[in-house]
Enzyme design. Structure first.
Site, PDB file in Angstrom:
ATOM      1  N   THR A 277     -15.660 107.207  85.323  1.00  0.00           N
ATOM      2  CA  THR A 277     -15.030 106.107  86.049  1.00  0.00           C
ATOM      3  C   THR A 277     -13.630 105.826  85.500  1.00  0.00           C
ATOM      4  OG1 THR A 277     -17.247 105.126  86.206  1.00  0.00           O
ATOM      5  CG2 THR A 277     -15.405 103.745  86.886  1.00  0.00           C
TER       6      THR A 277
ATOM      7  N   ARG B 130     -14.896 109.888  78.073  1.00  0.00           N
ATOM      8  CA  ARG B 130     -15.468 109.139  76.952  1.00  0.00           C
ATOM      9  C   ARG B 130     -16.603 109.924  76.344  1.00  0.00           C
ATOM     10  NH1 ARG B 130     -15.486 102.900  79.293  1.00  0.00           N
ATOM     11  NH2 ARG B 130     -13.395 103.101  80.188  1.00  0.00           N
TER      12      ARG B 130
ATOM     13  N   SER C 255     -12.612 101.667  76.018  1.00  0.00           N
ATOM     14  CA  SER C 255     -12.703 100.344  76.620  1.00  0.00           C
ATOM     15  C   SER C 255     -13.815  99.469  76.051  1.00  0.00           C
ATOM     16  CB  SER C 255     -12.837 100.492  78.132  1.00  0.00           C
ATOM     17  OG  SER C 255     -12.696  99.260  78.743  1.00  0.00           O
ATOM     18  N   HIS C 256     -14.790  99.110  76.891  1.00  0.00           N
ATOM     19  CA  HIS C 256     -15.820  98.167  76.456  1.00  0.00           C
ATOM     20  C   HIS C 256     -16.903  98.831  75.609  1.00  0.00           C
ATOM     21  CE1 HIS C 256     -17.330 100.086  80.076  1.00  0.00           C
ATOM     22  NE2 HIS C 256     -18.548  99.793  79.663  1.00  0.00           N
TER      23      HIS C 256
ATOM     24  N   LYS D 237      -7.567 108.656  78.471  1.00  0.00           N
ATOM     25  CA  LYS D 237      -7.304 108.743  79.909  1.00  0.00           C
ATOM     26  C   LYS D 237      -5.814 108.881  80.161  1.00  0.00           C
ATOM     27  CE  LYS D 237      -7.100 103.869  81.161  1.00  0.00           C
ATOM     28  NZ  LYS D 237      -7.325 102.969  82.268  1.00  0.00           N
TER      29      LYS D 237
ATOM     30  N   ASP E  20     -11.959  92.669  76.440  1.00  0.00           N
ATOM     31  CA  ASP E  20     -12.707  93.833  75.962  1.00  0.00           C
ATOM     32  C   ASP E  20     -11.881  94.705  75.024  1.00  0.00           C
ATOM     33  OD1 ASP E  20     -10.949  94.914  77.832  1.00  0.00           O
ATOM     34  OD2 ASP E  20     -12.367  96.461  78.461  1.00  0.00           O
TER      35      ASP E  20
ATOM     36  N   ASP F 277      -9.999  97.354  75.214  1.00  0.00           N
ATOM     37  CA  ASP F 277      -8.620  97.748  75.528  1.00  0.00           C
ATOM     38  C   ASP F 277      -7.844  96.679  76.290  1.00  0.00           C
ATOM     39  OD1 ASP F 277     -10.227  98.146  77.759  1.00  0.00           O
ATOM     40  OD2 ASP F 277      -8.977  99.757  78.547  1.00  0.00           O
TER      41      ASP F 277
ATOM     42  N   ASP G 192      -8.263  95.090  79.189  1.00  0.00           N
ATOM     43  CA  ASP G 192      -8.108  94.993  80.643  1.00  0.00           C
ATOM     44  C   ASP G 192      -9.169  94.111  81.299  1.00  0.00           C
ATOM     45  OD1 ASP G 192     -10.126  96.821  80.272  1.00  0.00           O
ATOM     46  OD2 ASP G 192      -9.232  98.428  81.464  1.00  0.00           O
ATOM     47  N   ARG G 193     -10.196  93.722  80.552  1.00  0.00           N
ATOM     48  CA  ARG G 193     -11.224  92.849  81.149  1.00  0.00           C
ATOM     49  C   ARG G 193     -11.079  91.419  80.671  1.00  0.00           C
ATOM     50  NH1 ARG G 193     -17.026  95.823  81.560  1.00  0.00           N
ATOM     51  NH2 ARG G 193     -16.240  97.882  82.139  1.00  0.00           N
TER      52      ARG G 193
ATOM     53  N   THR H 205     -15.969 101.750  92.900  1.00  0.00           N
ATOM     54  CA  THR H 205     -15.832 101.229  91.540  1.00  0.00           C
ATOM     55  C   THR H 205     -14.775 102.015  90.760  1.00  0.00           C
ATOM     56  OG1 THR H 205     -18.097 100.442  91.485  1.00  0.00           O
ATOM     57  CG2 THR H 205     -17.091 100.976  89.365  1.00  0.00           C
TER      58      THR H 205
ATOM     59  N   GLU I 207     -12.830  93.459  90.204  1.00  0.00           N
ATOM     60  CA  GLU I 207     -14.154  94.076  90.139  1.00  0.00           C
ATOM     61  C   GLU I 207     -15.112  93.081  89.511  1.00  0.00           C
ATOM     62  OE1 GLU I 207     -14.303  98.537  89.510  1.00  0.00           O
ATOM     63  OE2 GLU I 207     -12.861  97.928  87.997  1.00  0.00           O
ATOM     64  N   GLU I 208     -16.390  93.220  89.894  1.00  0.00           N
ATOM     65  CA  GLU I 208     -17.412  92.332  89.349  1.00  0.00           C
ATOM     66  C   GLU I 208     -17.598  92.525  87.846  1.00  0.00           C
ATOM     67  OE1 GLU I 208     -20.096  94.073  88.044  1.00  0.00           O
ATOM     68  OE2 GLU I 208     -19.114  95.885  88.799  1.00  0.00           O
TER      69      GLU I 208
ATOM     70  N   LYS J  77      -6.272  96.710  85.603  1.00  0.00           N
ATOM     71  CA  LYS J  77      -6.758  95.350  85.477  1.00  0.00           C
ATOM     72  C   LYS J  77      -6.201  94.772  84.177  1.00  0.00           C
ATOM     73  CE  LYS J  77     -11.397  96.848  83.885  1.00  0.00           C
ATOM     74  NZ  LYS J  77     -11.487  98.296  84.114  1.00  0.00           N
TER      75      LYS J  77
ATOM     76  N   ARG K  73     -27.026 100.419  87.268  1.00  0.00           N
ATOM     77  CA  ARG K  73     -26.478  99.106  87.585  1.00  0.00           C
ATOM     78  C   ARG K  73     -27.026  98.672  88.939  1.00  0.00           C
ATOM     79  NH1 ARG K  73     -23.107  98.817  83.411  1.00  0.00           N
ATOM     80  NH2 ARG K  73     -21.435 100.328  83.060  1.00  0.00           N
TER      81      ARG K  73
HETATM   82  C1  VG1 Z   1     -17.527 100.228  84.528  1.00  0.00           C
HETATM   83  C2  VG1 Z   1     -17.392  99.129  85.556  1.00  0.00           C
HETATM   84  C3  VG1 Z   1     -16.201  99.399  86.460  1.00  0.00           C
HETATM   85  C4  VG1 Z   1     -14.941  99.540  85.599  1.00  0.00           C
HETATM   86  C5  VG1 Z   1     -15.168 100.616  84.557  1.00  0.00           C
HETATM   87  C6  VG1 Z   1     -14.015 100.732  83.595  1.00  0.00           C
HETATM   88  O1  VG1 Z   1     -17.766 101.463  85.167  1.00  0.00           O
HETATM   89  O2  VG1 Z   1     -18.574  99.016  86.306  1.00  0.00           O
HETATM   90  O3  VG1 Z   1     -16.078  98.350  87.385  1.00  0.00           O
HETATM   91  O4  VG1 Z   1     -13.849  99.880  86.389  1.00  0.00           O
HETATM   92  O5  VG1 Z   1     -16.328 100.317  83.780  1.00  0.00           O
HETATM   93  O6  VG1 Z   1     -13.784  99.535  82.927  1.00  0.00           O
HETATM   94  P1  VG1 Z   1     -19.227 102.101  85.302  1.00  0.00           P
HETATM   95  O7  VG1 Z   1     -19.018 103.447  85.940  1.00  0.00           O
HETATM   96  O8  VG1 Z   1     -19.799 102.168  83.919  1.00  0.00           O
HETATM   97  O9  VG1 Z   1     -20.008 101.162  86.145  1.00  0.00           O
HETATM   98  V1  VG1 Z   1     -13.174  99.553  81.359  1.00  0.00           V
HETATM   99  O10 VG1 Z   1     -12.683  98.035  80.996  1.00  0.00           O
HETATM  100  O11 VG1 Z   1     -14.585 100.109  80.509  1.00  0.00           O
HETATM  101  O12 VG1 Z   1     -12.015 100.736  81.393  1.00  0.00           O
HETATM  102 CO    CO Z   2     -11.487  97.999  79.447  1.00  0.00          CO
END
Ligand code: VG1
Ligand code: CO
Length: 542
Positions: free
Chosen positions: A18, A22, A112-113, A125, A276, A278, A280-281, A343, A362-363, A375, A495
């Site tokens: 996504t 990673r 990221s998270h 990325k 989070d 990086d 962006d959240r 997504t 995004e949710e 984001k 999910r």
């Molecule tokens: C998740 C979220 C998605 C977001 C992505 C990257 O992806 O659901 O909405 O864009 O993380 O966010 P997935 O494929 O695990 O559902 V970040 O802040 O981790 O770059």
């Molecule tokens: Co992030």
């Protein structure tokens, strides 16, 4: 100093998900692993004579990976790399630097998270010259390159000092080490009413920002405490650490539980927020009230005109498909376009570039606008502060009046983590096979109107993305979405996204898990989650 050509072989599994590639940190640190992927990026986008931005969220291996990437950029003929001091850049700040300096793109080192550390996760990325994540066509080409790679290029020059701001030369390539915060903070000052927010803090407004030992600490301290006058110590866990202090830097009620307990406790601050790994959240919490990310997107879109950067109004609102329809109602009221994308932020890029959307969300705690192409956690937090400063109401009051105007989209996401991949795949396959038979069936007293696997045709370039999540749509407007995560590094994460619209104000106060009860029961019945995965309850509820 010479440019070396090193023989290598393809390494399986270097397919970006996504948001970038990673993997477990030891995998990334393995022989040729990072190098193969970075060379594949340069092979696809070209490096000769180009300028790139480089930075990361400070997690374990960030510093060493930066040195490797710089030497590879030099050996591939790049003219210049702009790198954040200490190899630190939040994802939105990197996006901004790419755009501000009109560069050819950038490499962001982050998972990221996902947790960081020697045994946790690392990621890389590539963002394009518009500042946004590489679109699917580009990431697929990078993946294809990793399957054919035979050699990579790297300079044998010594490491450079990334701690010192200024210009140096690395084997013929210019490296500009820049302050990671200043340009980003200056951009925020152009978008928001800093004097109004400052006056609010002077008036005694209290906030708690939890940076979760990740990258936003320095940004939040500079912007919130130094420039806006939030009390010293308002930003907690403000020092980025290689292992995020053992935290899981995912801003949701489960992982940001300290913030939640402060905000739900006695004498809570007026406003709470978290970001989070990086940056962006964002998670936003009022005193005694949690704001669901889908509601946050809708509230921000409805109130954005109160901030100077958006006073001319919005061109359109885009949301990812699993995100609730609350923002669609705002778009309809504002008579502007609304868009539903798969997504992942990469799908918003074309809409933002084409001027069709101004705000996207995004949710998964992601909100942003056309100021960058990612984001942006602090952006969302600052827009909330701007709205609070202008409206002079509490978060709870603003939410209530939003629901009164638009109705409430009850919403929740249930995550089932670390499921064996074959079991998760079997469950999704069985569900997909069931889809054609679902319309017309009744479950939990609700009739299914349509069921499909979401496919998206980009309205700007016509590209098509298929299999983006199973949707079960009920005639009363309720909705279930199921998809497997594309960011995890261990097994599969299922999910499940749940939504029900309520227009009766007497029902607005319900607990979402109660309001969504029939829909939760319906998804367990239809998808046979327990039968396939052995799981009856989710690991994380947001
Ligand atoms: C998740 C979220 C998605 C977001 C992505 C990257 O992806 O659901 O909405 O864009 O993380 O966010 P997935 O494929 O695990 O559902 V970040 O802040 O981790 O770059
Ligand atoms: Co992030």
């Amino acid at each position: 100093m010479t440019h070396q050509t090193i023989a290598t072989q393809p390494i399986a599994g270097q397919k970006p998900g996504t948001s970038g590639l990673r993997k477990k940190t030891p995998v990334f640190m393995g022989a040729h692993y990072l190098e193969n992927f970075v060379q594949s990026i340069f092979d696809v986008v070209g490096a000769k004579g180009k300028t790139f931005v480089l930075g990361g969220d400070g997690r374990y291996f960030n510093d060493r990976a930066a040195q490797i990437i710089l030497k590879m950029a030099a050996a591939n003929g790049a003219a210049r790399v702009i790198v954040g001091q200490g190899a630190i850049l939040s994802t939105p700040a990197a996006s901004h630097l790419i755009r501000l300096n009109k560069t050819d793109g950038g490499i962001i080192m982050s998972a990221s998270h996902n947790p960081g550390g020697p045994e946790e996760d690392f990621g890389v990325k590539f963002n394009m010259s518009n500042g946004g994540p590489a679109p699917e066509g580009a990431t697929e080409a990078m993946y294809q390159a990793t399957t054919k790679i035979t050699e990579y290029r790297i300079s044998d020059a010594a490491d450079i000092d990334l701690g010192r701001i200024g210009r140096v030369t690395l084997d013929g390539m210019t490296v500009d080490v820049v302050d990671p915060v200043s340009d980003y903070a200056a951009l925020m000052e152009t978008l928001f009413d800093f004097p109004a927010i400052k006056a609010m803090f002077v008036g005694g407004f209290r906030m708690r920002m939890d940076s979760m030992c990740a990258v936003t600490g320095p940004y939040a301290v500079e912007i919130l405490e130094n420039r806006l006058g939030a009390a010293k110590g308002s930003v907690v866990n403000a020092t980025p650490l290689p292992d995020f202090g053992g935290m899981h830097p995912d801003p949701n009620p489960t992982w940001a539980h300290d913030l939640m307990s402060v905000m739900m406790g006695e004498n809570a601050p007026d406003f709470g927020a978290a970001s989070d790994g990086d940056g962006d959240r964002n998670m936003v919490v009022g005193r005694g009230v949690y704001v669901s990310p889908s509601d946050s997107l809708a509230v921000l879109a409805a109130n954005a005109h109160l901030a100077p950067g958006y006073k001319a109004g919005l061109k359109g609102i885009a949301r990812s498909m699993p995100t609730s329809g609350a923002s669609d109602r705002v778009a309809a009221a504002l008579k502007i376009g609304s868009y539903e994308t798969p997504t992942g932020w990469k799908f918003f890029g074309n809409l933002l570039d084409a001027g069709r959307a101004t705000i996207c969300g995004e949710e998964s705690f992601g909100t942003g606008s056309d100021h960058v192409r990612e984001k942006d956690g602090l952006w969302a937090i600052l827009l909330w502060l701007n709205v609070l400063a202008v409206r002079k109401e509490s978060v709870a009051q603003i939410l209530q009046s939003h629901w009164s105007a638009f109705g409430r989209n009850f919403y929740s996401r249930h995550d089932f983590e670390a499921i064996a991949t074959d079991k998760a795949d079997a469950m999704m396959a069985a569900l997909r096979a069931l889809l054609p038979s679902l319309p017309g069936q009744s479950v939990e007293g609700m009739e299914i109107g349509a069921a499909d696997d979401f496919a998206y045709t980009d309205p700007v370039d016509g590209s098509v993305s298929k299999n983006q999540g199973v949707r079960i749509l009920f005639k009363d407007g309720s909705r279930i979405v199921l998809r497997l995560s594309g960011t995890g590094t261990e097994g599969a994460t299922l999910r499940v996204y749940l939504e029900r619209y309520e227009s009766d104000p007497r029902q607005f106060g319900q607990d979402p898990q109660v309001a969504l009860g029939p829909i939760i029961r319906a998804v367990h019945g239809l998808a046979r989650i327990a039968e396939f995965t052995g799981r009856t309850t989710p690991d994380v509820i947001t």
